[in-house]
Design a protein around this motif. Sequence first.
Motif, PDB file in Angstrom:
ATOM      1  N   ILE A 181      12.050  10.731  75.539  1.00 30.87           N
ATOM      2  CA  ILE A 181      13.071  11.365  75.619  1.00 30.87           C
ATOM      3  C   ILE A 181      12.870  12.439  77.169  1.00 30.87           C
ATOM      4  CG2 ILE A 181      13.660  13.937  75.007  1.00 30.87           C
ATOM      5  CD1 ILE A 181      12.794  13.159  72.103  1.00 30.87           C
ATOM      6  N   ASN A 182      11.451  12.835  77.037  1.00 36.61           N
ATOM      7  CA  ASN A 182      11.252  12.826  78.893  1.00 36.61           C
ATOM      8  C   ASN A 182      11.500  12.098  80.151  1.00 36.61           C
ATOM      9  OD1 ASN A 182      10.513  15.422  78.587  1.00 36.61           O
ATOM     10  ND2 ASN A 182       8.510  14.710  77.795  1.00 36.61           N
ATOM     11  N   GLY A 192      12.193  30.413  74.926  1.00 34.64           N
ATOM     12  CA  GLY A 192      10.662  30.276  74.868  1.00 34.64           C
ATOM     13  C   GLY A 192       9.982  29.677  76.394  1.00 34.64           C
ATOM     14  N   VAL A 193       8.240  29.606  77.059  1.00 32.09           N
ATOM     15  CA  VAL A 193       8.209  29.696  77.916  1.00 32.09           C
ATOM     16  C   VAL A 193       8.358  27.847  78.125  1.00 32.09           C
ATOM     17  CG1 VAL A 193       6.664  31.530  78.403  1.00 32.09           C
ATOM     18  CG2 VAL A 193       6.066  28.536  77.320  1.00 32.09           C
ATOM     19  N   SER A 194       8.492  27.222  79.690  1.00 33.47           N
ATOM     20  CA  SER A 194       8.756  26.890  79.873  1.00 33.47           C
ATOM     21  C   SER A 194       7.612  25.295  79.527  1.00 33.47           C
ATOM     22  CB  SER A 194       8.445  26.401  81.588  1.00 33.47           C
ATOM     23  OG  SER A 194       8.540  24.839  82.472  1.00 33.47           O
ATOM     24  N   ARG A 195       8.504  24.204  78.699  1.00 32.26           N
ATOM     25  CA  ARG A 195       7.719  23.041  78.283  1.00 32.26           C
ATOM     26  C   ARG A 195       7.359  23.737  76.338  1.00 32.26           C
ATOM     27  NH1 ARG A 195       9.325  19.224  80.697  1.00 32.26           N
ATOM     28  NH2 ARG A 195       7.831  18.397  79.486  1.00 32.26           N
ATOM     29  N   SER A 196       7.536  24.368  76.318  1.00 27.20           N
ATOM     30  CA  SER A 196       7.431  24.669  74.681  1.00 27.20           C
ATOM     31  C   SER A 196       8.009  24.241  73.447  1.00 27.20           C
ATOM     32  CB  SER A 196       8.139  26.363  74.258  1.00 27.20           C
ATOM     33  OG  SER A 196       8.938  26.864  74.680  1.00 27.20           O
ATOM     34  N   ARG A 224       1.580  21.364  80.513  1.00 26.67           N
ATOM     35  CA  ARG A 224       1.569  21.269  81.611  1.00 26.67           C
ATOM     36  C   ARG A 224       0.858  21.041  83.084  1.00 26.67           C
ATOM     37  NH1 ARG A 224       3.246  27.798  82.248  1.00 26.67           N
ATOM     38  NH2 ARG A 224       5.016  27.682  80.741  1.00 26.67           N
ATOM     39  N   GLN A 225      -0.709  20.663  82.482  1.00 25.28           N
ATOM     40  CA  GLN A 225      -1.361  19.578  83.489  1.00 25.28           C
ATOM     41  C   GLN A 225      -0.594  18.379  83.994  1.00 25.28           C
ATOM     42  OE1 GLN A 225      -4.311  20.235  85.345  1.00 25.28           O
ATOM     43  NE2 GLN A 225      -5.416  18.859  85.912  1.00 25.28           N
ATOM     44  N   GLU A 226       0.024  17.568  82.797  1.00 29.05           N
ATOM     45  CA  GLU A 226       0.746  16.373  82.930  1.00 29.05           C
ATOM     46  C   GLU A 226       1.468  17.101  84.411  1.00 29.05           C
ATOM     47  OE1 GLU A 226       1.454  13.720  80.041  1.00 29.05           O
ATOM     48  OE2 GLU A 226      -0.148  14.114  79.041  1.00 29.05           O
ATOM     49  N   ARG A 227       2.017  17.631  83.838  1.00 31.41           N
ATOM     50  CA  ARG A 227       2.959  17.811  84.922  1.00 31.41           C
ATOM     51  C   ARG A 227       2.828  18.267  86.076  1.00 31.41           C
ATOM     52  NH1 ARG A 227       9.143  17.665  83.281  1.00 31.41           N
ATOM     53  NH2 ARG A 227       8.551  16.273  82.143  1.00 31.41           N
ATOM     54  N   ARG A 228       1.653  19.069  86.794  1.00 31.65           N
ATOM     55  CA  ARG A 228       1.272  19.538  87.344  1.00 31.65           C
ATOM     56  C   ARG A 228       0.260  19.855  87.425  1.00 31.65           C
ATOM     57  NH1 ARG A 228       5.690  24.931  89.014  1.00 31.65           N
ATOM     58  NH2 ARG A 228       7.182  24.066  87.899  1.00 31.65           N
ATOM     59  N   PRO A 229      -1.072  19.011  87.765  1.00 30.31           N
ATOM     60  CA  PRO A 229      -2.274  19.407  87.935  1.00 30.31           C
ATOM     61  C   PRO A 229      -2.857  20.490  88.856  1.00 30.31           C
ATOM     62  CG  PRO A 229      -1.468  16.536  88.318  1.00 30.31           C
ATOM     63  CD  PRO A 229      -0.026  17.457  87.974  1.00 30.31           C
ATOM     64  N   ASP A 230      -3.729  20.294  88.334  1.00 32.20           N
ATOM     65  CA  ASP A 230      -4.614  22.093  88.781  1.00 32.20           C
ATOM     66  C   ASP A 230      -3.844  23.286  89.444  1.00 32.20           C
ATOM     67  OD1 ASP A 230      -6.480  20.768  88.167  1.00 32.20           O
ATOM     68  OD2 ASP A 230      -6.647  19.045  89.781  1.00 32.20           O
ATOM     69  N   ALA A 257       0.137  25.320  85.297  1.00 32.50           N
ATOM     70  CA  ALA A 257      -0.860  25.536  83.914  1.00 32.50           C
ATOM     71  C   ALA A 257      -2.131  25.179  83.293  1.00 32.50           C
ATOM     72  CB  ALA A 257      -0.901  23.356  84.745  1.00 32.50           C
ATOM     73  N   SER A 258      -2.762  26.593  84.582  1.00 37.67           N
ATOM     74  CA  SER A 258      -3.777  27.271  84.278  1.00 37.67           C
ATOM     75  C   SER A 258      -3.923  27.782  82.774  1.00 37.67           C
ATOM     76  CB  SER A 258      -4.511  28.447  84.884  1.00 37.67           C
ATOM     77  OG  SER A 258      -3.903  28.862  85.442  1.00 37.67           O
ATOM     78  N   ILE A 259      -4.689  27.576  81.830  1.00 33.78           N
ATOM     79  CA  ILE A 259      -5.084  28.087  80.845  1.00 33.78           C
ATOM     80  C   ILE A 259      -4.740  30.087  80.515  1.00 33.78           C
ATOM     81  CG2 ILE A 259      -7.881  28.310  81.548  1.00 33.78           C
ATOM     82  CD1 ILE A 259      -5.364  27.596  77.388  1.00 33.78           C
ATOM     83  N   GLU A 260      -5.638  30.460  82.102  1.00 35.09           N
ATOM     84  CA  GLU A 260      -4.993  31.590  81.309  1.00 35.09           C
ATOM     85  C   GLU A 260      -3.818  32.013  82.348  1.00 35.09           C
ATOM     86  OE1 GLU A 260      -7.204  29.774  83.859  1.00 35.09           O
ATOM     87  OE2 GLU A 260      -8.858  30.567  82.919  1.00 35.09           O
TER      88      GLU A 260
END
Lengths: 278, 278
Positions: A134-135, B158-162, B219-225, B229-232
Amino acid sequence: MTPPAPTRHTVFFISDGTGITAETLGHSLLSQFEGIQPAQVRMPFIDSDAKAADCVAQINAAGTKDGNRPIVISTLVNPGAATVLRQANALILDFFGAFISPLEAELGIKSSHTIGRSHSLVNSSEYVARMDAINFTLAHDDGVSSAELDKSDVILVGVSRSGKTPTSLYLAIQFGIKAANYPLIPEDFERNKLPDGLSKHRHKLFGLTINPDRLAAIRQERRPDSTYASIENCRWEIDQAQKLMRREGIEWLESTTKSIEEIGATLLQSLKIDRRTC
Amino acid sequence: MTPPAPTRHTVFFISDGTGITAETLGHSLLSQFEGIQPAQVRMPFIDSDAKAADCVAQINAAGTKDGNRPIVISTLVNPGAATVLRQANALILDFFGAFISPLEAELGIKSSHTIGRSHSLVNSSEYVARMDAINFTLAHDDGVSSAELDKSDVILVGVSRSGKTPTSLYLAIQFGIKAANYPLIPEDFERNKLPDGLSKHRHKLFGLTINPDRLAAIRQERRPDSTYASIENCRWEIDQAQKLMRREGIEWLESTTKSIEEIGATLLQSLKIDRRTC
């Protein structure tokens, strides 16, 4: 002599899970009967005796109101809930009862009868592949870079508004197939061949064409009274696209009277590809 | 003691039409049996005795190779082809045979037995609504104008990528529902309420939330580091989004372990909306 008016029936789709299977099944069955337009009630997540008892009450109430027994399409696997449901005054078409027993005998193992298991697929490679597809398809709708075409499973070609986008999304959601699109435009017709980036992927190409009147009507809604939407231009583009596809040896299908389900099934058969997993 | 290795079976999905119903049915059945991973063969458009005879040859060849009778899920309605198919040395689960006869008796009318009729829906209002909904959803993915929200059936927040986008597309393709998206962003959390354009559509709003670890991985896959994408940051956004949805009285679902089919069925039940026609 006119045929008698069809009697009124309510149809219930009842499931432990989402009810998608019950509904797909039910629509397929009901489509075999001309002229009936039953009221339809979807009852998903019936995973306890109490919920099943509530269904029975609703089914019996509908039967009293209609003056006819309702029709129940059930995919319940929970034995307790299924037993409660059988108390309803209805024609119960029990999918698991009809098919699970012979399968157990054939396979020599017992079925899991796990509630909702058939849709708890989120972590399966098949589900991940569907979400990836899908993506991919969203990111590559209408024109793609050569590098990305390497990653696609299918590349749909055809003039603008010939049905490429809904077909691509259907392939992604239903089968996890990464479907890219390439819109054929006047530059392709003038060049008289496919762009170099596409030619090397010929085994993945599948064409869509469409009736010119239908295309003009669709384009008219988008850009009223434009050259783009004019019947003359639509006829010319479709004629050119078909010549190009014939010359390049691309299999194609006329989408005018075909559903995305029919186009998808034909395409998979023609390109000899199958449901993807990661 | 280890359980015996499952025996090898090939499963055939055989249909006059696209085979979607046979395959949906078959997957639902097979998912009830742990640990079997049968080879699967889709045979659509089996609309003649000759094609059915070809199926029989392929089924018997697979049975010889496997050392076990294949399993055949058939939705054939053509009586000639169905008769030919019954000659195969296989367990044949015949969908129409099991369910059409009792339905004919109940409804008091004969079924049309029209080949492929269950998918010849292109001109139906239901099909047109599905195509309209796909176009609407594509045009209104991730943020929409207030004017357009009036036309939507559902607005996912919802938040981005939910999981909003795949859910929206599924609702459009499967049910013909016009699903718009509204991504909740830090500005919404600072403002501490929904934008005015959304509040008036509260009855159409449905929220998606997701486990922070899973969100960070996506999110890490989309925009690494990235901070994004940070867990916080993921924990903070999800916490804020849930507070906002609770305050605004929006029903929501955690998408982490749910398929789009499960999310879709829950959403339809919760908002009390049904399949659309024009």
